[in-house]
Scaffold this motif. Structure first.
Motif, PDB file in Angstrom:
ATOM      1  N   GLY A 263      -7.064  -6.497   1.324  1.00 58.19           N
ATOM      2  CA  GLY A 263      -6.311  -7.302   0.378  1.00 58.19           C
ATOM      3  C   GLY A 263      -4.946  -7.752   0.880  1.00 58.19           C
ATOM      4  O   GLY A 263      -4.199  -8.383   0.140  1.00 58.19           O
ATOM      5  N   GLN A 264      -4.626  -7.476   2.144  1.00 52.89           N
ATOM      6  CA  GLN A 264      -3.294  -7.776   2.661  1.00 52.89           C
ATOM      7  C   GLN A 264      -3.237  -9.082   3.452  1.00 52.89           C
ATOM      8  O   GLN A 264      -2.202  -9.737   3.490  1.00 52.89           O
ATOM      9  CB  GLN A 264      -2.788  -6.616   3.524  1.00 52.89           C
ATOM     10  N   ILE A 265      -4.299  -9.439   4.102  1.00 53.22           N
ATOM     11  CA  ILE A 265      -4.407 -10.720   4.812  1.00 53.22           C
ATOM     12  C   ILE A 265      -5.791 -11.277   4.547  1.00 53.22           C
ATOM     13  O   ILE A 265      -6.705 -10.538   4.179  1.00 53.22           O
ATOM     14  CB  ILE A 265      -4.164 -10.588   6.345  1.00 53.22           C
ATOM     15  N   CYS A 266      -5.933 -12.585   4.736  1.00 55.17           N
ATOM     16  CA  CYS A 266      -7.251 -13.194   4.585  1.00 55.17           C
ATOM     17  C   CYS A 266      -7.298 -14.473   5.412  1.00 55.17           C
ATOM     18  O   CYS A 266      -6.259 -15.082   5.713  1.00 55.17           O
ATOM     19  CB  CYS A 266      -7.574 -13.480   3.122  1.00 55.17           C
ATOM     20  N   LEU A 267      -8.492 -14.867   5.774  1.00 56.24           N
ATOM     21  CA  LEU A 267      -8.683 -16.048   6.605  1.00 56.24           C
ATOM     22  C   LEU A 267      -8.151 -17.336   5.976  1.00 56.24           C
ATOM     23  O   LEU A 267      -7.463 -18.100   6.653  1.00 56.24           O
ATOM     24  CB  LEU A 267     -10.153 -16.208   6.994  1.00 56.24           C
ATOM     25  N   PRO A 268      -8.422 -17.615   4.689  1.00 59.67           N
ATOM     26  CA  PRO A 268      -7.890 -18.867   4.127  1.00 59.67           C
ATOM     27  C   PRO A 268      -6.366 -18.985   4.250  1.00 59.67           C
ATOM     28  O   PRO A 268      -5.846 -20.049   4.585  1.00 59.67           O
ATOM     29  CB  PRO A 268      -8.336 -18.824   2.665  1.00 59.67           C
ATOM     30  N   PHE A 269      -5.648 -17.903   4.010  1.00 58.72           N
ATOM     31  CA  PHE A 269      -4.195 -17.979   4.129  1.00 58.72           C
ATOM     32  C   PHE A 269      -3.753 -18.034   5.586  1.00 58.72           C
ATOM     33  O   PHE A 269      -2.758 -18.684   5.909  1.00 58.72           O
ATOM     34  CB  PHE A 269      -3.513 -16.841   3.365  1.00 58.72           C
ATOM     35  N   SER A 270      -4.485 -17.381   6.470  1.00 60.49           N
ATOM     36  CA  SER A 270      -4.146 -17.487   7.895  1.00 60.49           C
ATOM     37  C   SER A 270      -4.253 -18.935   8.361  1.00 60.49           C
ATOM     38  O   SER A 270      -3.443 -19.386   9.171  1.00 60.49           O
ATOM     39  CB  SER A 270      -5.056 -16.593   8.745  1.00 60.49           C
ATOM     40  N   LEU A 271      -5.230 -19.670   7.844  1.00 62.41           N
ATOM     41  CA  LEU A 271      -5.353 -21.088   8.177  1.00 62.41           C
ATOM     42  C   LEU A 271      -4.218 -21.896   7.545  1.00 62.41           C
ATOM     43  O   LEU A 271      -3.669 -22.806   8.178  1.00 62.41           O
ATOM     44  CB  LEU A 271      -6.716 -21.624   7.737  1.00 62.41           C
TER      45      LEU A 271
ATOM     46  N   ILE B 219       0.831  -1.209   0.000  1.00 60.40           N
ATOM     47  CA  ILE B 219       0.000   0.000   0.000  1.00 60.40           C
ATOM     48  C   ILE B 219       0.865   1.258   0.000  1.00 60.40           C
ATOM     49  O   ILE B 219       0.727   2.107  -0.891  1.00 60.40           O
ATOM     50  CB  ILE B 219      -0.976  -0.022   1.197  1.00 60.40           C
ATOM     51  N   TRP B 220       1.764   1.376   0.954  1.00 58.27           N
ATOM     52  CA  TRP B 220       2.563   2.596   1.062  1.00 58.27           C
ATOM     53  C   TRP B 220       3.557   2.720  -0.093  1.00 58.27           C
ATOM     54  O   TRP B 220       3.663   3.757  -0.738  1.00 58.27           O
ATOM     55  CB  TRP B 220       3.263   2.621   2.422  1.00 58.27           C
ATOM     56  N   LEU B 221       4.328   1.654  -0.356  1.00 61.98           N
ATOM     57  CA  LEU B 221       5.326   1.710  -1.427  1.00 61.98           C
ATOM     58  C   LEU B 221       4.767   1.325  -2.791  1.00 61.98           C
ATOM     59  O   LEU B 221       5.423   1.513  -3.811  1.00 61.98           O
ATOM     60  CB  LEU B 221       6.520   0.803  -1.084  1.00 61.98           C
ATOM     61  N   GLY B 222       3.562   0.741  -2.812  1.00 57.39           N
ATOM     62  CA  GLY B 222       2.903   0.406  -4.067  1.00 57.39           C
ATOM     63  C   GLY B 222       3.561  -0.712  -4.865  1.00 57.39           C
ATOM     64  O   GLY B 222       3.451  -0.748  -6.091  1.00 57.39           O
ATOM     65  N   LEU B 223       4.225  -1.650  -4.189  1.00 57.28           N
ATOM     66  CA  LEU B 223       4.934  -2.723  -4.897  1.00 57.28           C
ATOM     67  C   LEU B 223       4.008  -3.820  -5.424  1.00 57.28           C
ATOM     68  O   LEU B 223       4.377  -4.542  -6.345  1.00 57.28           O
ATOM     69  CB  LEU B 223       6.010  -3.337  -3.991  1.00 57.28           C
ATOM     70  N   GLY B 224       2.843  -3.982  -4.832  1.00 58.72           N
ATOM     71  CA  GLY B 224       1.880  -4.975  -5.316  1.00 58.72           C
ATOM     72  C   GLY B 224       2.405  -6.398  -5.312  1.00 58.72           C
ATOM     73  O   GLY B 224       2.191  -7.135  -6.271  1.00 58.72           O
ATOM     74  N   ILE B 225       3.069  -6.784  -4.256  1.00 61.63           N
ATOM     75  CA  ILE B 225       3.668  -8.121  -4.180  1.00 61.63           C
ATOM     76  C   ILE B 225       2.594  -9.193  -4.052  1.00 61.63           C
ATOM     77  O   ILE B 225       2.706 -10.265  -4.632  1.00 61.63           O
ATOM     78  CB  ILE B 225       4.683  -8.191  -3.024  1.00 61.63           C
ATOM     79  N   TRP B 226       1.550  -8.927  -3.290  1.00 66.32           N
ATOM     80  CA  TRP B 226       0.420  -9.847  -3.193  1.00 66.32           C
ATOM     81  C   TRP B 226      -0.853  -9.042  -3.014  1.00 66.32           C
ATOM     82  O   TRP B 226      -0.824  -7.885  -2.608  1.00 66.32           O
ATOM     83  CB  TRP B 226       0.581 -10.868  -2.057  1.00 66.32           C
ATOM     84  N   ASP B 227      -1.966  -9.679  -3.327  1.00 67.34           N
ATOM     85  CA  ASP B 227      -3.266  -9.029  -3.198  1.00 67.34           C
ATOM     86  C   ASP B 227      -4.317 -10.103  -2.962  1.00 67.34           C
ATOM     87  O   ASP B 227      -4.566 -10.932  -3.830  1.00 67.34           O
ATOM     88  CB  ASP B 227      -3.585  -8.238  -4.466  1.00 67.34           C
ATOM     89  N   TYR B 228      -4.879 -10.101  -1.781  1.00 70.36           N
ATOM     90  CA  TYR B 228      -5.908 -11.075  -1.417  1.00 70.36           C
ATOM     91  C   TYR B 228      -7.316 -10.498  -1.565  1.00 70.36           C
ATOM     92  O   TYR B 228      -8.260 -11.014  -0.982  1.00 70.36           O
ATOM     93  CB  TYR B 228      -5.728 -11.525   0.036  1.00 70.36           C
TER      94      TYR B 228
END
Length: 145
Positions: free
Chosen positions: A106-114, A88-97
């Motif tokens: 779009g930075q974290i999500c429940l499926p990946f937390s599991l 978000i701050w640097l705008g690198l777009g490394i991942w987007d959930y």
């Protein structure tokens, strides 16, 4: 062994574990996503040290499942902070959930937390194996609950 040599030896051990963790995480990303970013090596190495250290530096005999859940919380919190900075701050777009259910900006999500529970358990086991085989630490043992 004097105090300085012990500190140097510990630093070297931790640095080797950092390199192992970063390499494994980048390898996982390449295998599953087909691409990665150099910052993920740093993040993977750091998280490997922290999560691998869960059973090294605690007064409790945590089960492997508890270590996985705690590790998942650590990974998710770190991913949220890193996502805010890198994506978000640097705008690198490394991942987007954003397309995943139960996501936060779009930075974290429940499926990946599991999923991180299994990754954290793997990190604990690999860390313990490395400490045992490379550095002569006691042979690891685990209990599920």
């Amino acid at each position: 062994m004097n105090k300085r040599k012990r500190r140097c030896r510990r630093f070297l051990h931790e640095f080797i574990l950092f390199l192992i963790g970063g390499t494994i995480y980048v390898g996982m990303e390449l295998a599953f996503r087909g691409h990665t970013h150099w910052t993920m090596f740093l993040l993977g190495g750091l998280l490997f040290l922290v999560i691998g250290g869960l059973n090294e530096h605690n007064p409790y005999d945590l089960s492997i499942l508890a270590q996985g859940v705690i590790g998942s919380v650590i990974i998710t919190a770190t991913e949220l902070i890193a996502g805010f900075v890198l994506n978000i701050w640097l705008g690198l777009g490394i991942w987007d959930y954003s397309d995943m259910p139960f996501n936060v900006m779009g930075q974290i999500c429940l499926p990946f937390s599991l999923l991180w529970i299994a990754v954290a358990i793997l990190a604990v086991v690999v860390d313990d194996f490395c400490r045992w085989k490379l550095f002569g630490a006691p042979k690891p043992h685990y209990h599920i609950l």
